[in-house]
Design an enzyme around this catalytic site. Structure first.
Site, PDB file in Angstrom:
ATOM      1  N   GLU A 102     -69.298 -79.993 -72.479  1.00 13.04           N
ATOM      2  CA  GLU A 102     -68.255 -80.896 -72.983  1.00 13.04           C
ATOM      3  C   GLU A 102     -68.829 -82.259 -73.342  1.00 13.04           C
ATOM      4  O   GLU A 102     -69.659 -82.800 -72.611  1.00 13.04           O
ATOM      5  CB  GLU A 102     -67.180 -81.053 -71.902  1.00 13.04           C
ATOM      6  CG  GLU A 102     -66.061 -82.024 -72.250  1.00 13.04           C
ATOM      7  CD  GLU A 102     -65.091 -82.198 -71.097  1.00 13.04           C
ATOM      8  OE1 GLU A 102     -64.165 -81.369 -70.983  1.00 13.04           O
ATOM      9  OE2 GLU A 102     -65.268 -83.139 -70.296  1.00 13.04           O
TER      10      GLU A 102
ATOM     11  N   TYR B 207     -63.286 -85.500 -79.129  1.00 13.44           N
ATOM     12  CA  TYR B 207     -63.569 -84.568 -78.030  1.00 13.44           C
ATOM     13  C   TYR B 207     -64.071 -83.254 -78.601  1.00 13.44           C
ATOM     14  O   TYR B 207     -63.464 -82.703 -79.530  1.00 13.44           O
ATOM     15  CB  TYR B 207     -62.301 -84.313 -77.216  1.00 13.44           C
ATOM     16  CG  TYR B 207     -62.459 -83.239 -76.148  1.00 13.44           C
ATOM     17  CD1 TYR B 207     -62.818 -83.580 -74.856  1.00 13.44           C
ATOM     18  CD2 TYR B 207     -62.250 -81.886 -76.445  1.00 13.44           C
ATOM     19  CE1 TYR B 207     -62.964 -82.603 -73.876  1.00 13.44           C
ATOM     20  CE2 TYR B 207     -62.404 -80.914 -75.480  1.00 13.44           C
ATOM     21  CZ  TYR B 207     -62.759 -81.278 -74.195  1.00 13.44           C
ATOM     22  OH  TYR B 207     -62.910 -80.302 -73.244  1.00 13.44           O
TER      23      TYR B 207
END
Length: 381
Positions: A190, A102
């Site tokens: 993101e 991530y």
């Protein structure tokens, strides 16, 4: 402002962040054509909605042949995911995944800077990771005067990888993603997950971006992508009429003059056990037209059981406000109880004008708020 995954991936590609190939489709037949363009037996059908949690909701499916593609595309198109209907799907290239990570950039109000966030625990449960094991998420503030130079990008990449080839790829992605974030006035960029293939390639197979509404005038290419929800449409309409309005979802509709007083009114409602339906600031105006427009907004909300009008007269005189309210309600028919509190300049004259009307008149903020909450409870009974 949010955008879809396929739109975010388009921006990623523009800034040379590696992504897997994909095609946007609005029908099963379009999906079949896209599937053959990928030239791969395996593909992923992904619902395109402005919401997270698509995978858990059944909006992301791996398919191995054309028959499965048809079945899953038909099932996902029209699917309701957290209030958003999937009107199109992304047919994306399936990629072998060895590990998931991530990375993101987000505006952090505490540090007053952009913060780079990284974790080895990428994937669908990143929210749970953040809640249960926050130590697994690394946060690095970014100095706006410096940005993300090579040394910082490598330092961050080493938090995820030991392999130098993957460190170099990730460092490059971090720098390019930051450049995109700044250039487009984003509030979030993101990648979840950022994956490593068995061949050691680092690729973004998902993309999410949100943008600062106040900067959209600089980015017409982003503004045209705006797909407002019903609440956002109301907020935009209110803004065009000089009213600051945000829908919250409670039962007590609030009409207040002044943003600070509006926030305090909402807090007071919660204090006495009620739920504010909205933030609504009409500014320092007693204009009947503005009051009418504000009331239309409140009354259009089916959840509103009581309206609380909280006015502090400073430069604006309370008797002028009372006159404006009386004039406005000659044009508005409603059975919903209305509580009015007037305090400030000429408050006695203002309250006198409202005596004998259908309004519930209060002298203090506490009294008005208690009355509004009590009326809601009475109606519910």
């Amino acid at each position: 402002m949010k955008i879809h995954e396929y739109q975010a991936k388009s921006f990623f590609s523009e800034y040379e962040v590696p992504v897997n190939k994909g095609y946007l489709c609005g029908s099963v037949e379009e999906a079949v054509k896209a599937y053959h363009k990928l030239n791969s037996s395996m593909a992923v059908v992904k619902a395109q909605v402005l919401s997270g949690g698509r995978g858990k909701a059944g909006g992301v499916k791996l398919v191995r042949n054309e028959e499965e593609l048809r079945i899953q595309t038909k099932a996902i198109l029209g699917m309701n995911i957290k209030g958003y209907v999937a009107e199109c799907v992304l047919i994306a290239q399936a990629v072998d995944i060895e590990a998931e990570y991530y990375i993101s950039y987000v505006v952090d109000r505490i540090s007053k800077s952009v913060v780079m966030m990284l974790s080895k625990a990428g994937g669908v449960d990143i929210e749970e990771v953040a809640r249960v094991t926050p130590e697994k998420i690394h946060k690095i503030p970014v100095d706006p005067a410096v940005g993300v130079p090579d040394y910082l990008a490598r330092r961050a990449a080493f938090l995820l990888f030991d392999n130098m080839a993957q460190v170099k790829q990730t460092a490059s992605i971090l720098q390019k993603l930051y450049k995109l974030f700044i250039k487009k006035d984003a509030s979030l960029a993101e990648i979840n997950p950022l994956i490593v293939t068995p061949k050691g390639e680092v690729i973004a197979i998902d993309a999410k971006m949100t943008f600062d509404d106040n900067a959209l005038f600089r980015h017409p290419e982003i503004e045209v992508l705006f797909e407002p929800t019903e609440a956002e449409r109301k907020e935009k309409e209110a803004k065009s009429k000089g009213i600051s309005y945000v829908h919250i979802g409670g039962e007590i509709g609030c009409m207040v003059n002044g943003a600070g007083l509006a926030m305090a009114t909402m807090d007071m409602i919660k204090l006495y056990g009620g739920n504010p339906a909205n933030f609504l600031d009409i500014g320092g105006s007693s204009n009947p037209v503005k009051v009418i427009e504000a009331m239309k907004l409140l009354l259009a909300d089916r959840d509103v059981k009581v309206v609380l009008i909280n006015i502090f007269g400073g430069i604006t005189r309370c008797n002028d406000v009372a006159t404006g309210l009386l004039e406005a309600f000659k044009q508005i028919e409603t059975e919903i109880p209305i509580v009015i509190r007037l305090t400030g300049t000429n408050e006695k004259e203002g309250r006198a004008l409202l005596q004998g009307t259908k309004f519930h008149v209060a002298e203090t903020m506490s009294e008005a708020t208690r009355k509004a909450v009590e009326l809601v409870r009475t109606i519910k009974k």
